[in-house]
Design a protein around this motif. Structure first.
Motif, PDB file in Angstrom:
ATOM      1  N   VAL A 294      -2.853  33.692 -38.293  1.00 49.58           N
ATOM      2  CA  VAL A 294      -1.860  34.600 -37.694  1.00 49.58           C
ATOM      3  C   VAL A 294      -2.272  36.053 -37.927  1.00 49.58           C
ATOM      4  O   VAL A 294      -2.214  36.881 -37.006  1.00 49.58           O
ATOM      5  N   ALA A 295      -2.694  36.372 -39.150  1.00 52.25           N
ATOM      6  CA  ALA A 295      -3.084  37.748 -39.474  1.00 52.25           C
ATOM      7  C   ALA A 295      -4.268  38.205 -38.627  1.00 52.25           C
ATOM      8  O   ALA A 295      -4.302  39.351 -38.139  1.00 52.25           O
ATOM      9  N   MET A 296      -5.254  37.323 -38.433  1.00 50.90           N
ATOM     10  CA  MET A 296      -6.454  37.700 -37.681  1.00 50.90           C
ATOM     11  C   MET A 296      -6.198  37.763 -36.177  1.00 50.90           C
ATOM     12  O   MET A 296      -6.824  38.556 -35.469  1.00 50.90           O
ATOM     13  N   LEU A 297      -5.290  36.924 -35.710  1.00 45.21           N
ATOM     14  CA  LEU A 297      -5.010  36.904 -34.261  1.00 45.21           C
ATOM     15  C   LEU A 297      -3.987  37.952 -33.849  1.00 45.21           C
ATOM     16  O   LEU A 297      -3.844  38.240 -32.657  1.00 45.21           O
ATOM     17  N   SER A 298      -3.274  38.509 -34.832  1.00 42.44           N
ATOM     18  CA  SER A 298      -2.203  39.459 -34.510  1.00 42.44           C
ATOM     19  C   SER A 298      -2.706  40.709 -33.807  1.00 42.44           C
ATOM     20  O   SER A 298      -1.933  41.400 -33.144  1.00 42.44           O
ATOM     21  N   GLY A 299      -3.995  41.004 -33.927  1.00 43.55           N
ATOM     22  CA  GLY A 299      -4.540  42.170 -33.238  1.00 43.55           C
ATOM     23  C   GLY A 299      -4.759  41.946 -31.760  1.00 43.55           C
ATOM     24  O   GLY A 299      -4.927  42.901 -30.999  1.00 43.55           O
ATOM     25  N   THR A 300      -4.751  40.678 -31.341  1.00 49.16           N
ATOM     26  CA  THR A 300      -5.011  40.371 -29.931  1.00 49.16           C
ATOM     27  C   THR A 300      -3.819  39.741 -29.223  1.00 49.16           C
ATOM     28  O   THR A 300      -3.644  39.931 -28.025  1.00 49.16           O
ATOM     29  N   ILE A 301      -3.007  38.978 -29.970  1.00 50.49           N
ATOM     30  CA  ILE A 301      -1.819  38.368 -29.365  1.00 50.49           C
ATOM     31  C   ILE A 301      -0.614  38.586 -30.270  1.00 50.49           C
ATOM     32  O   ILE A 301      -0.746  39.003 -31.420  1.00 50.49           O
ATOM     33  N   ASP A 302       0.550  38.282 -29.750  1.00 50.69           N
ATOM     34  CA  ASP A 302       1.794  38.439 -30.492  1.00 50.69           C
ATOM     35  C   ASP A 302       1.772  37.561 -31.752  1.00 50.69           C
ATOM     36  O   ASP A 302       1.383  36.399 -31.687  1.00 50.69           O
ATOM     37  N   PRO A 303       2.169  38.093 -32.931  1.00 51.57           N
ATOM     38  CA  PRO A 303       2.138  37.305 -34.173  1.00 51.57           C
ATOM     39  C   PRO A 303       2.922  36.005 -34.084  1.00 51.57           C
ATOM     40  O   PRO A 303       2.506  34.986 -34.643  1.00 51.57           O
ATOM     41  N   GLN A 304       4.060  36.046 -33.392  1.00 52.87           N
ATOM     42  CA  GLN A 304       4.866  34.834 -33.277  1.00 52.87           C
ATOM     43  C   GLN A 304       4.166  33.781 -32.413  1.00 52.87           C
ATOM     44  O   GLN A 304       4.197  32.588 -32.722  1.00 52.87           O
ATOM     45  N   ALA A 305       3.494  34.238 -31.353  1.00 56.61           N
ATOM     46  CA  ALA A 305       2.721  33.313 -30.521  1.00 56.61           C
ATOM     47  C   ALA A 305       1.548  32.739 -31.303  1.00 56.61           C
ATOM     48  O   ALA A 305       1.197  31.562 -31.164  1.00 56.61           O
ATOM     49  N   ALA A 306       0.940  33.581 -32.156  1.00 59.76           N
ATOM     50  CA  ALA A 306      -0.157  33.117 -32.996  1.00 59.76           C
ATOM     51  C   ALA A 306       0.326  32.062 -33.983  1.00 59.76           C
ATOM     52  O   ALA A 306      -0.366  31.067 -34.236  1.00 59.76           O
ATOM     53  N   LEU A 307       1.517  32.258 -34.530  1.00 58.20           N
ATOM     54  CA  LEU A 307       2.087  31.297 -35.476  1.00 58.20           C
ATOM     55  C   LEU A 307       2.381  29.971 -34.783  1.00 58.20           C
ATOM     56  O   LEU A 307       2.103  28.898 -35.342  1.00 58.20           O
ATOM     57  N   VAL A 308       2.916  30.031 -33.579  1.00 56.69           N
ATOM     58  CA  VAL A 308       3.188  28.801 -32.819  1.00 56.69           C
ATOM     59  C   VAL A 308       1.895  28.017 -32.595  1.00 56.69           C
ATOM     60  O   VAL A 308       1.832  26.804 -32.800  1.00 56.69           O
ATOM     61  N   GLY A 309       0.844  28.738 -32.178  1.00 59.69           N
ATOM     62  CA  GLY A 309      -0.441  28.083 -31.947  1.00 59.69           C
ATOM     63  C   GLY A 309      -1.013  27.489 -33.227  1.00 59.69           C
ATOM     64  O   GLY A 309      -1.556  26.383 -33.230  1.00 59.69           O
ATOM     65  N   ALA A 310      -0.888  28.228 -34.341  1.00 59.13           N
ATOM     66  CA  ALA A 310      -1.405  27.739 -35.630  1.00 59.13           C
ATOM     67  C   ALA A 310      -0.652  26.501 -36.092  1.00 59.13           C
ATOM     68  O   ALA A 310      -1.249  25.555 -36.621  1.00 59.13           O
ATOM     69  N   LEU A 311       0.670  26.489 -35.881  1.00 59.93           N
ATOM     70  CA  LEU A 311       1.468  25.322 -36.261  1.00 59.93           C
ATOM     71  C   LEU A 311       1.131  24.112 -35.390  1.00 59.93           C
ATOM     72  O   LEU A 311       1.065  22.973 -35.880  1.00 59.93           O
ATOM     73  N   LEU A 312       0.922  24.357 -34.101  1.00 60.81           N
ATOM     74  CA  LEU A 312       0.525  23.266 -33.208  1.00 60.81           C
ATOM     75  C   LEU A 312      -0.822  22.692 -33.622  1.00 60.81           C
ATOM     76  O   LEU A 312      -1.025  21.468 -33.610  1.00 60.81           O
ATOM     77  N   PHE A 313      -1.741  23.574 -34.019  1.00 63.07           N
ATOM     78  CA  PHE A 313      -3.051  23.097 -34.459  1.00 63.07           C
ATOM     79  C   PHE A 313      -2.925  22.288 -35.748  1.00 63.07           C
ATOM     80  O   PHE A 313      -3.635  21.301 -35.938  1.00 63.07           O
ATOM     81  N   ARG A 314      -2.026  22.697 -36.646  1.00 59.42           N
ATOM     82  CA  ARG A 314      -1.800  21.907 -37.858  1.00 59.42           C
ATOM     83  C   ARG A 314      -1.301  20.510 -37.498  1.00 59.42           C
ATOM     84  O   ARG A 314      -1.742  19.512 -38.080  1.00 59.42           O
ATOM     85  N   LEU A 315      -0.397  20.430 -36.531  1.00 63.84           N
ATOM     86  CA  LEU A 315       0.089  19.121 -36.084  1.00 63.84           C
ATOM     87  C   LEU A 315      -1.044  18.304 -35.468  1.00 63.84           C
ATOM     88  O   LEU A 315      -1.111  17.086 -35.650  1.00 63.84           O
ATOM     89  N   VAL A 316      -1.925  18.978 -34.750  1.00 65.83           N
ATOM     90  CA  VAL A 316      -3.077  18.301 -34.142  1.00 65.83           C
ATOM     91  C   VAL A 316      -3.973  17.696 -35.226  1.00 65.83           C
ATOM     92  O   VAL A 316      -4.397  16.542 -35.130  1.00 65.83           O
ATOM     93  N   THR A 317      -4.269  18.468 -36.272  1.00 65.43           N
ATOM     94  CA  THR A 317      -5.161  17.973 -37.328  1.00 65.43           C
ATOM     95  C   THR A 317      -4.513  16.825 -38.103  1.00 65.43           C
ATOM     96  O   THR A 317      -5.185  15.845 -38.442  1.00 65.43           O
ATOM     97  N   ILE A 318      -3.209  16.936 -38.378  1.00 65.01           N
ATOM     98  CA  ILE A 318      -2.514  15.853 -39.089  1.00 65.01           C
ATOM     99  C   ILE A 318      -2.496  14.590 -38.237  1.00 65.01           C
ATOM    100  O   ILE A 318      -2.755  13.480 -38.735  1.00 65.01           O
ATOM    101  N   PHE A 319      -2.214  14.755 -36.950  1.00 66.40           N
ATOM    102  CA  PHE A 319      -2.199  13.614 -36.034  1.00 66.40           C
ATOM    103  C   PHE A 319      -3.583  12.986 -35.944  1.00 66.40           C
ATOM    104  O   PHE A 319      -3.737  11.756 -35.975  1.00 66.40           O
ATOM    105  N   GLY A 320      -4.616  13.835 -35.845  1.00 65.37           N
ATOM    106  CA  GLY A 320      -5.990  13.327 -35.770  1.00 65.37           C
ATOM    107  C   GLY A 320      -6.385  12.567 -37.017  1.00 65.37           C
ATOM    108  O   GLY A 320      -7.019  11.514 -36.944  1.00 65.37           O
TER     109      GLY A 320
END
Length: 312
Positions: free
Chosen positions: A264-290
């Motif tokens: 989130v901290a690294m992506l906040s310079g290019t996209i909205d922090p909240q959108a970055a957090l949503v994407g990071a959480l989705l990726f966490r779900l992806v890795t757990i599911f995988g």
């Protein structure tokens, strides 16, 4: 007695400050997420990319098999190594990354791998994974793919080359240590050790690229990233930074909290922090599911031959 108890409590919780700060940072951003930023339809991204991430983890099992092959006279079947890897990978969430390697140790000894070999192979696997991640991060920094925060830019410009030289020297010393450690226990000829060590690094680079691409595609799927090469490389670098820092942080099972905070901290310079957090959480779900798919795969299709024979 009371002093000893207090000392034990302090030691137990001393490793958690970074994790607590990261969770606090994520919590602040989470409270600002609007309903339209986390759509229920995003769950399809998890269902689609979870199996893709699972496929990429086969590369990690290959690397562990290669490491064991350097240390043993007997060549282990990939089926046996993959079964152990997939069944223990999910253990890093209870309570830390160490449990993944402890699980390998326990299950590996059950198929006849001696304790010293498992310990050395785990050390080899862990260090070469970090070395591979370091290579990607150094490349991203040297090409200015990763932007340094303005508050640190002045110090970065001043100490960039000296620090880079020190890091390169440390990597060389580190690789020599791994070389000597492997050479002392290896049953292979010296000339064949180096190519196999390099092959592990190459496969880890492929793994990080593949899983980083999955991370990028999630943001493309949520509409927060443009599908182009420059953006892809940037997201891969961000993913690797998050993975590495989450991996080495004590008290963070599977890097939970730390990895997402870095992303989130690294992506906040290019996209909205909240959108970055949503994407990071989705990726966490992806890795757990995988990794859950990997556990199911190992528990069913990769059962030991004796178990399969009993069922027939």
């Amino acid at each position: 007695m009371q002093t000893k108890k207090l000392s034990n409590y302090i030691k137990r919780f001393a490793k958690y400050p970074i994790l607590i700060l990261c969770i606090y940072y994520l919590g602040v951003n989470a409270t600002k997420i609007s309903p339209d930023q986390f759509k229920p339809s995003f769950i399809w991204l998890v269902l689609i990319f979870g199996p893709l991430y699972f496929l990429s983890t086969f590369l990690r099992a290959i690397n562990w098999q290669t490491g064991l092959g350097l240390l043993e006279k007997v060549k282990r079947k990939y089926r046996d190594i993959a079964r152990i890897h997939f069944k223990t990978a999910i253990a890093k969430y209870v309570p830390s990354n160490v449990m993944h390697y402890a699980g390998r140790h326990f299950m590996g000894s059950q198929i006849g791998i001696d304790h010293a070999t498992i310990l050395t192979s785990n050390l080899l696997d862990l260090t070469l994974a970090m070395l591979s991640a370091g290579i990607i991060v150094l490349c991203a920094l040297s090409t200015n793919l990763i932007e340094i925060p303005q508050t640190l830019q002045k110090h970065y410009d001043k100490y960039n080359l000296p620090c880079l030289a020190i890091v390169c020297i440390c990597i060389m010393i580190f690789f020599c240590f791994i070389w000597r450690k492997t050479k002392s226990r290896s049953q292979n000829k010296n000339i064949s050790i180096l190519p196999q060590l390099l092959s592990i690094v190459v496969i880890y680079l492929i793994f990080f690229t593949a899983s980083g691409t999955v991370f990028f595609l999630i943001f493309v799927g949520t509409g927060n990233a443009d599908p182009n090469i420059k953006a892809l490389l940037y997201f891969i670098a961000v993913y690797v930074c998050g993975w590495a820092l989450g991996f080495i942080t004590p008290g963070a099972p599977g890097g939970i909290g730390v990895r997402e905070s870095i992303m989130v901290a690294m992506l906040s310079g290019t996209i909205d922090p909240q959108a970055a957090l949503v994407g990071a959480l989705l990726f966490r779900l992806v890795t757990i599911f995988g990794e859950f798919l990997g556990f199911i795969f190992a528990s069913t299709l990769l059962k030991p031959p004796s178990v399969l024979e009993d069922q027939c």
